[in-house]
Design a protein around this motif. Structure first.
Motif, PDB file in Angstrom:
ATOM      1  N   LEU A 119       0.833  -1.205   0.000  1.00 18.01           N
ATOM      2  CA  LEU A 119       0.000   0.000   0.000  1.00 18.01           C
ATOM      3  C   LEU A 119       0.868   1.256   0.000  1.00 18.01           C
ATOM      4  CD1 LEU A 119      -2.821  -1.021   2.517  1.00 18.01           C
ATOM      5  CD2 LEU A 119      -3.022  -0.786   0.039  1.00 18.01           C
ATOM      6  N   ALA A 120       1.990   1.216   0.719  1.00 13.37           N
ATOM      7  CA  ALA A 120       2.911   2.353   0.704  1.00 13.37           C
ATOM      8  C   ALA A 120       3.534   2.525  -0.677  1.00 13.37           C
ATOM      9  CB  ALA A 120       3.993   2.162   1.769  1.00 13.37           C
ATOM     10  N   SER A 121       3.889   1.412  -1.327  1.00 13.56           N
ATOM     11  CA  SER A 121       4.448   1.486  -2.678  1.00 13.56           C
ATOM     12  C   SER A 121       3.441   2.059  -3.662  1.00 13.56           C
ATOM     13  CB  SER A 121       4.884   0.092  -3.145  1.00 13.56           C
ATOM     14  OG  SER A 121       5.888  -0.446  -2.305  1.00 13.56           O
ATOM     15  N   MET A 122       2.178   1.705  -3.503  1.00 14.31           N
ATOM     16  CA  MET A 122       1.132   2.237  -4.377  1.00 14.31           C
ATOM     17  C   MET A 122       0.939   3.731  -4.147  1.00 14.31           C
ATOM     18  SD  MET A 122      -1.473  -0.980  -3.969  1.00 14.31           S
ATOM     19  CE  MET A 122      -2.802  -0.310  -4.963  1.00 14.31           C
ATOM     20  N   ALA A 123       1.050   4.164  -2.902  1.00 14.53           N
ATOM     21  CA  ALA A 123       0.952   5.600  -2.611  1.00 14.53           C
ATOM     22  C   ALA A 123       2.115   6.349  -3.247  1.00 14.53           C
ATOM     23  CB  ALA A 123       0.926   5.821  -1.100  1.00 14.53           C
ATOM     24  N   TYR A 124       3.314   5.774  -3.180  1.00 19.46           N
ATOM     25  CA  TYR A 124       4.479   6.398  -3.808  1.00 19.46           C
ATOM     26  C   TYR A 124       4.299   6.476  -5.320  1.00 19.46           C
ATOM     27  CZ  TYR A 124       9.232   6.931  -5.584  1.00 19.46           C
ATOM     28  OH  TYR A 124      10.338   7.360  -6.276  1.00 19.46           O
ATOM     29  N   ASP A 125       3.752   5.433  -5.918  1.00 22.01           N
ATOM     30  CA  ASP A 125       3.488   5.432  -7.361  1.00 22.01           C
ATOM     31  C   ASP A 125       2.565   6.573  -7.747  1.00 22.01           C
ATOM     32  OD1 ASP A 125       3.168   4.143 -10.120  1.00 22.01           O
ATOM     33  OD2 ASP A 125       1.113   4.056  -9.361  1.00 22.01           O
ATOM     34  N   ARG A 126       1.512   6.790  -6.961  1.00 23.29           N
ATOM     35  CA  ARG A 126       0.576   7.889  -7.257  1.00 23.29           C
ATOM     36  C   ARG A 126       1.260   9.248  -7.043  1.00 23.29           C
ATOM     37  NH1 ARG A 126      -2.085   7.298 -10.844  1.00 23.29           N
ATOM     38  NH2 ARG A 126      -0.374   5.849 -11.228  1.00 23.29           N
ATOM     39  N   LEU A 216       3.623   6.203   7.350  1.00 24.29           N
ATOM     40  CA  LEU A 216       4.246   7.522   7.176  1.00 24.29           C
ATOM     41  C   LEU A 216       4.579   7.787   5.708  1.00 24.29           C
ATOM     42  CD1 LEU A 216       6.591   7.738  10.293  1.00 24.29           C
ATOM     43  CD2 LEU A 216       4.479   9.009   9.872  1.00 24.29           C
ATOM     44  N   VAL A 217       5.024   6.753   4.993  1.00 20.97           N
ATOM     45  CA  VAL A 217       5.288   6.907   3.555  1.00 20.97           C
ATOM     46  C   VAL A 217       3.994   7.258   2.818  1.00 20.97           C
ATOM     47  CG1 VAL A 217       5.966   5.686   1.446  1.00 20.97           C
ATOM     48  CG2 VAL A 217       7.300   5.393   3.543  1.00 20.97           C
ATOM     49  N   ALA A 218       2.914   6.562   3.159  1.00 20.93           N
ATOM     50  CA  ALA A 218       1.631   6.837   2.507  1.00 20.93           C
ATOM     51  C   ALA A 218       1.136   8.245   2.844  1.00 20.93           C
ATOM     52  CB  ALA A 218       0.593   5.793   2.934  1.00 20.93           C
ATOM     53  N   ILE A 219       1.253   8.639   4.113  1.00 23.08           N
ATOM     54  CA  ILE A 219       0.800   9.973   4.512  1.00 23.08           C
ATOM     55  C   ILE A 219       1.618  11.051   3.821  1.00 23.08           C
ATOM     56  CG2 ILE A 219       0.680  11.593   6.443  1.00 23.08           C
ATOM     57  CD1 ILE A 219      -0.075   9.251   8.238  1.00 23.08           C
ATOM     58  N   ALA A 220       2.946  10.891   3.805  1.00 21.74           N
ATOM     59  CA  ALA A 220       3.807  11.877   3.146  1.00 21.74           C
ATOM     60  C   ALA A 220       3.485  11.981   1.663  1.00 21.74           C
ATOM     61  CB  ALA A 220       5.273  11.499   3.346  1.00 21.74           C
ATOM     62  N   SER A 221       3.216  10.838   1.033  1.00 24.37           N
ATOM     63  CA  SER A 221       2.879  10.847  -0.396  1.00 24.37           C
ATOM     64  C   SER A 221       1.595  11.609  -0.639  1.00 24.37           C
ATOM     65  CB  SER A 221       2.754   9.409  -0.911  1.00 24.37           C
ATOM     66  OG  SER A 221       3.974   8.703  -0.785  1.00 24.37           O
ATOM     67  N   TYR A 222       0.590  11.373   0.195  1.00 19.60           N
ATOM     68  CA  TYR A 222      -0.704  12.015  -0.036  1.00 19.60           C
ATOM     69  C   TYR A 222      -0.714  13.476   0.396  1.00 19.60           C
ATOM     70  CZ  TYR A 222      -2.987   7.978  -1.902  1.00 19.60           C
ATOM     71  OH  TYR A 222      -3.342   6.949  -2.739  1.00 19.60           O
ATOM     72  N   VAL A 250      -9.055   5.813   0.700  1.00 24.38           N
ATOM     73  CA  VAL A 250     -10.123   5.227   1.529  1.00 24.38           C
ATOM     74  C   VAL A 250      -9.700   3.859   2.053  1.00 24.38           C
ATOM     75  CG1 VAL A 250     -12.457   4.270   1.469  1.00 24.38           C
ATOM     76  CG2 VAL A 250     -11.998   6.502   0.444  1.00 24.38           C
ATOM     77  N   VAL A 251      -9.170   3.013   1.165  1.00 29.06           N
ATOM     78  CA  VAL A 251      -8.757   1.668   1.577  1.00 29.06           C
ATOM     79  C   VAL A 251      -7.607   1.734   2.575  1.00 29.06           C
ATOM     80  CG1 VAL A 251      -7.744  -0.491   0.764  1.00 29.06           C
ATOM     81  CG2 VAL A 251      -9.587   0.584  -0.520  1.00 29.06           C
ATOM     82  N   VAL A 252      -6.646   2.632   2.329  1.00 30.53           N
ATOM     83  CA  VAL A 252      -5.529   2.803   3.257  1.00 30.53           C
ATOM     84  C   VAL A 252      -6.047   3.210   4.633  1.00 30.53           C
ATOM     85  CG1 VAL A 252      -3.572   4.299   3.814  1.00 30.53           C
ATOM     86  CG2 VAL A 252      -3.757   3.287   1.553  1.00 30.53           C
ATOM     87  N   GLY A 253      -6.998   4.135   4.664  1.00 33.76           N
ATOM     88  CA  GLY A 253      -7.543   4.588   5.941  1.00 33.76           C
ATOM     89  C   GLY A 253      -8.222   3.480   6.714  1.00 33.76           C
ATOM     90  N   ILE A 254      -9.048   2.688   6.022  1.00 37.96           N
ATOM     91  CA  ILE A 254      -9.762   1.592   6.691  1.00 37.96           C
ATOM     92  C   ILE A 254      -8.786   0.531   7.188  1.00 37.96           C
ATOM     93  CG2 ILE A 254     -11.429  -0.271   6.366  1.00 37.96           C
ATOM     94  CD1 ILE A 254     -12.848   1.520   4.329  1.00 37.96           C
TER      95      ILE A 254
END
Length: 312
Positions: A119-126, A216-222, A250-254
Motif C-alpha cells: 500500500l505504501a508502494s502504491m501511494a508512492y506510485d501515485r 508515514l510513507v503513505a501519509i507523506a505521499s498524499y 479510503v482503503v488505506v484509511g480503513i
C-alpha cells in the motif's frame, strides 16, 4: 529436586481451541452462508483482476502491476483466515494442532506486513504520477516496480519469521482456548504462561518499522499529492487527479485504522470481542472491496473486461 519436578509438571499445550464467532447455532448457519459467499466472491474478483492485468498489454503499467500484486496477496490473505472462520461457523468451537496454528500465524503475519508495504508502494506510485509526471517513466521503470514489490514480499516474510519464532518459543501451559476465529498474535500472547517481554519487543519494533513506517510513507505521499492538486490550474485536472487517489486513500484509511488499533501496541489486548469485529473488517471486508474500489470502477479495466468478454 522440587524445582525440577515443578518444571517437569508443566506440559506444553499441543492444540488450541478456537471459539470463533460465538453465537447461537441458527445465527452461525446464516453467517456461514454469508461469509462463504463473500469468500468465493473475493476470490473471483481478485482472480479477475490478475487475469486482466496479465492478459491485456494496455494494463502493463506500474499502477496495475501493483494492483495485480495486491490482488494476488488478497487471494492468499483471505484463504489463510476465511477457512478458519467458516469452520468455526459450521462446527462451533474446534481444535487446532499447535503446528497448524503457528503455520497459519506465519502466513497471516507475512501477508499483512506485505500488504502494508505494498500500500505504501502504491501511494508512492501515485505521488510520482501526479507530482513528478515528467519523471514518471524514469522513476517507475519495471525494475523499480519489481524491486518495490519484491522488497514488500521479502520484508513481510522476514518479519513473520522473527515474530512467529518468538511466539512459537513461548510456553503455553493452559488454558488453551483462543477467543478468536484464527490464530492471531494477541490471543496467543494472552495464553502464554511465560514472560513475553522479548516477543512484545519484537512485536513493537515490527509495528514501528512495517506499520508506522509504511503509514508515514503513505501519509507523506498524499500530503504532497494534496498540495500538488490544490495548485493545479483547472478544476478538471484537480478532479482527475483526485479520482485516481481517492479510492486508494479510503482503503488505506480503513486498513491502517483497524490494523494499528490491534497491532501497534506491544501489550496484551483484552477486548477480544472488539478485536474480532475489527479483524473481520480487514480480513474479509477489505479484500472483497479492494477490487471494486481500485479496479472495477476504472475505465481502463472496464474496457479490458469488455474486450475479454467479447473475446470469449
Amino acid at each position: 529436586m522440587e524445582r525440577s519436578l515443578e518444571l517437569g509438571n508443566v506440559t506444553r499445550v499441543q492444540e488450541f481451541v478456537l471459539l470463533g464467532l460465538s453465537m447461537s447455532p441458527e445465527t452461525r448457519e446464516v453467517l456461514f452462508a454469508v461469509f462463504l459467499t463473500l469468500y468465493l466472491l473475493t476470490l473471483l474478483e481478485n482472480a479477475l483482476i490478475v487475469f486482466l492485468v496479465c492478459s491485456h498489454t494496455e494494463l502493463h503499467k506500474p499502477m496495475y502491476f501493483f494492483l495485480g500484486n495486491l490482488s494476488c496477496l488478497e487471494m492468499c490473505y483471505v484463504s489463510v483466515t476465511m477457512p478458519s472462520l467458516l469452520m468455526g461457523l459450521w462446527m462451533g468451537p474446534y481444535h487446532v494442532p499447535f503446528p497448524a496454528c503457528m503455520t497459519q500465524l506465519f502466513f497471516f503475519i507475512t501477508l499483512i506486513c506485505t500488504e502494508c508495504t505494498l500500500l505504501a508502494s502504491m501511494a508512492y506510485d501515485r505521488y510520482v504520477a501526479i507530482c513528478r509526471p515528467l519523471h514518471y517513466p524514469l522513476l517507475m521503470q519495471p525494475q523499480v516496480c519489481l524491486g518495490l514489490a519484491g522488497t514488500s514480499w521479502l520484508g513481510g516474510l522476514l518479519v513473520s519469521v522473527a515474530k512467529t519464532a518468538c511466539i512459537a518459543s513461548l510456553s503455553y501451559c493452559g488454558p488453551n482456548v483462543l477467543n478468536h476465529f484464527f490464530c492471531d498474535v494477541s490471543p496467543l500472547l494472552n495464553l502464554s504462561c511465560t514472560h513475553v517481554a522479548l516477543t512484545e519487543l519484537v512485536d513493537f519494533l515490527s509495528a514501528i518499522i512495517i506499520l508506522w513506517g509504511s503509514l508515514l510513507v503513505a501519509i507523506a505521499s498524499y500530503v504532497a499529492i494534496g498540495r500538488a492538486v490544490l495548485h493545479m490550474p483547472s478544476a478538471a485536472a484537480r478532479c482527475k487527479a483526485f479520482s485516481t487517489c481517492a479510492s486508494h486513500l479510503v482503503v488505506v484509511g480503513i486498513f491502517y485504522s483497524a490494523a494499528l488499533f490491534i497491532y501497534a501496541r506491544p501489550s496484551r489486548i483484552e477486548a477480544m470481542d472488539l478485536n474480532k469485529v475489527l479483524s473481520v473488517v480487514y480480513t474479509v471486508a477489505t479484500p472483497m472491496c479492494n477490487p471494486v474500489i481500485y479496479c472495477l470502477r476504472n475505465r481502463e479495466v472496464q474496457a479490458a473486461f469488455r474486450r475479454a468478454l467479447r473475446g470469449s
